[in-house]
Design a protein around this motif. Structure first.
Motif, PDB file in Angstrom:
ATOM      1  N   CYS A 242       0.812  -1.109   0.136  1.00 47.04           N
ATOM      2  CA  CYS A 242       0.067   0.082   0.071  1.00 47.04           C
ATOM      3  C   CYS A 242       0.975   1.332  -0.007  1.00 47.04           C
ATOM      4  O   CYS A 242       1.847   1.124   0.538  1.00 47.04           O
ATOM      5  CB  CYS A 242      -0.801   0.073   1.098  1.00 47.04           C
ATOM      6  SG  CYS A 242      -2.060   1.339   0.976  1.00 47.04           S
ATOM      7  N   CYS A 244      -0.192   4.015   1.443  1.00 47.86           N
ATOM      8  CA  CYS A 244      -0.551   4.775   2.532  1.00 47.86           C
ATOM      9  C   CYS A 244       0.547   5.014   3.617  1.00 47.86           C
ATOM     10  O   CYS A 244       1.337   4.309   3.688  1.00 47.86           O
ATOM     11  CB  CYS A 244      -1.778   4.425   3.189  1.00 47.86           C
ATOM     12  SG  CYS A 244      -1.710   2.915   4.242  1.00 47.86           S
ATOM     13  N   CYS A 275      -7.029   2.800   6.684  1.00 56.57           N
ATOM     14  CA  CYS A 275      -6.794   2.429   5.176  1.00 56.57           C
ATOM     15  C   CYS A 275      -7.655   1.397   4.359  1.00 56.57           C
ATOM     16  O   CYS A 275      -7.615   0.322   4.863  1.00 56.57           O
ATOM     17  CB  CYS A 275      -5.491   2.370   4.753  1.00 56.57           C
ATOM     18  SG  CYS A 275      -4.834   2.205   2.807  1.00 56.57           S
ATOM     19  N   PHE A 277      -7.316   0.201   1.529  1.00 53.01           N
ATOM     20  CA  PHE A 277      -6.574  -0.894   0.932  1.00 53.01           C
ATOM     21  C   PHE A 277      -5.961  -2.012   1.452  1.00 53.01           C
ATOM     22  O   PHE A 277      -5.628  -3.223   1.383  1.00 53.01           O
ATOM     23  CB  PHE A 277      -5.469  -0.186   0.022  1.00 53.01           C
ATOM     24  CG  PHE A 277      -6.165   0.617  -1.092  1.00 53.01           C
ATOM     25  CD1 PHE A 277      -6.163   0.116  -2.420  1.00 53.01           C
ATOM     26  CD2 PHE A 277      -6.086   2.126  -0.881  1.00 53.01           C
ATOM     27  CE1 PHE A 277      -6.726   0.987  -3.381  1.00 53.01           C
ATOM     28  CE2 PHE A 277      -6.892   2.808  -1.883  1.00 53.01           C
ATOM     29  CZ  PHE A 277      -7.012   2.272  -2.904  1.00 53.01           C
ATOM     30  N   CYS A 278      -5.473  -1.623   2.889  1.00 50.27           N
ATOM     31  CA  CYS A 278      -4.458  -2.273   3.514  1.00 50.27           C
ATOM     32  C   CYS A 278      -5.132  -2.547   5.164  1.00 50.27           C
ATOM     33  O   CYS A 278      -4.385  -3.293   5.873  1.00 50.27           O
ATOM     34  CB  CYS A 278      -2.955  -2.029   3.530  1.00 50.27           C
ATOM     35  SG  CYS A 278      -2.809  -0.349   4.406  1.00 50.27           S
TER      36      CYS A 278
HETATM   37 ZN    ZN Z   1      -2.936   1.423   3.096  1.00 48.42          ZN
END
Ligand code: ZN
Length: 306
Positions: A242, A244, A275, A277-278
Motif C-alpha cells: 500500500c 498509505c 486505510c 486498501f490495507c
Molecule cells: Zn494502506
C-alpha cells in the motif's frame, strides 16, 4: 485479519509480470500471473465470489498495462458501475507494487456482473509516465460479454494498436495475457506484423481460463506458440504494497480542515482513519492534531508543549 503494512512482510510474486516478443515481427506481449499479491488484495475484505472475480480481472489487467509500458510509470484502473459496483480499483507502480479494492452495492452478490448487463458502466485507465511526468486518462464504456473486450477497446481507441487481452481470476490466482501489434514504419512490415498478430491471437483464443491460471509464462508460451520464435524477457516481481502512510493521512486531514477534525475529536476522543486498501489503522489524538495543523497556527497563540 490485520496484516502489517510493510513490504518486508508481504510475499513477492517473482514472475509477476513477463514481457515477450515475436522475433522478426512487430508483435509483443505481456503475461501476468499474481498469487501472493492477489491473495493479499483479496484478503482485505469479505468479497462475494462475483465481486472477487471482477476485482481479480481488473487487478490482472492493471499489471498487464504496467508490463506493456515496461513499468515506466504508474498505472491505475477504475471501474464504475453504480449501483451494483460503485468502484473497483487497482493500481500498479513502476516498482511492481500492487493494491486494489472493490465496493459493491446491496444486492450485487446475487446479480450478473457481465459488462453488457451493467448499463452506463465505465472503465477509466490512468497512466502516469515517470520519465516525462505526463498523465493520460482514457475512458471506455463497459461492453461485450467479458471485461477483456473493454480493455481491448481502450487500446483501439487511445493508442490505435490492435490488442488482444485475456483475463482470468479465482480465489488463488489472477492472470492475464496481452498481445499487441506495435506500429511499423512501412506497409510491408505492417502487413507482416498484422499476419503475425492474427496468428498469435487465433492461438491465444484457444486458451482456457484454467490454463491461464495454472501455467507459468514459459509453459504458457510453449503451449501456445511452440512453432514460433519468441523472446521471453526477464520477469518483473510484483508484491502487494500500500502507498498509505501517516504523513499521507495527515495531508488528508489538512484538506478536511481543522474545524471538522477537532469536532470529530470532541465527539469521539480521537480521529481514526483506516486505510481501505490495507486496513492499516491511523489514530490522531489532540496533540497529534495540533501537530498536523501546526502550520495553520504559526501566527496564532503559542502551542502547549507536548
Ligand atoms: Zn494502506
Amino acid at each position: 485479519m490485520r496484516v502489517m503494512n510493510d513490504s518486508l512482510f508481504t510475499p513477492v510474486d517473482p514472475e509477476g509480470i513477463r514481457r515477450f516478443l515475436f522475433e522478426g515481427a512487430g508483435v509483443r506481449g505481456v503475461i501476468v500471473r499474481l498469487e501472493h499479491s492477489w491473495r493479499q488484495i483479496l484478503g482485505r475484505d469479505d468479497y462475494p465470489d462475483n465481486i472477487a472475480q471482477v476485482l481479480g480481472e481488473v487487478t490482472a489487467a492493471t499489471a498487464l498495462f504496467a508490463g506493456d509500458i515496461q513499468l515506466a510509470g504508474h498505472v491505475s484502473v477504475q471501474l464504475k458501475a453504480s449501483p451494483l459496483l460503485p468502484l473497483v480499483f487497482a493500481e500498479c507502480t513502476a516498482e511492481g507494487r500492487m493494491r486494489g479494492l472493490a465496493r459493491w452495492g446491496e444486492d450485487a452478490a446475487s446479480r450478473s456482473l457481465r459488462p453488457d448487463e451493467l448499463p452506463g458502466a465505465v472503465l477509466a485507465i490512468t497512466i502516469e509516465r515517470q520519465e516525462s511526468g505526463t498523465r493520460y486518462q482514457g475512458l471506455v464504456p463497459l461492453e461485450g460479454d467479458h471485461l477483456a473486450r473493454s480493455f481491448e477497446a481502450y487500446f483501439a481507441q487511445s493508442e490505435q494498436l490492435p490488442t488482444a487481452i485475456y483475463l482470468a481470476s479465482d480465489a488463488r490466482t489472477c492472470a492475464g495475457v496481452l498481445i499487441q501489434q506495435i506500429p511499423a514504419e512501412g506497409g510491408a512490415e505492417r502487413e507482416r506484423d498484422a499476419i503475425t498478430f492474427e496468428h498469435a491471437k487465433i492461438l491465444a483464443d484457444t486458451l482456457q481460463a484454467e490454463e491461464l491460471l495454472k501455467l507459468d509464462a514459459t509453459e504458457l508460451l510453449r503451449r501456445l506458440y511452440h512453432e514460433d520464435d519468441l523472446r521471453l524477457f526477464d520477469a518483473h516481481p510484483v508484491r502487494f504494497q500500500c502507498r498509505c502512510s501517516r504523513d499521507r493521512v495527515a495531508g488528508m486531514l489538512r484538506t478536511i480542515g481543522r474545524e471538522e477534525c477537532f469536532s470529530v475529536l470532541a465527539e469521539q476522543g480521537q480521529v481514526a482513519v483506516t486505510c481501505e486498501f490495507c486496513n492499516e489503522h491511523y489514530a490522531f489524538d489532540g496533540i497529534d492534531l495540533e501537530q498536523v495543523f501546526a502550520s495553520d497556527t504559526l501566527n496564532a497563540a503559542p502551542q502547549r508543549a507536548q
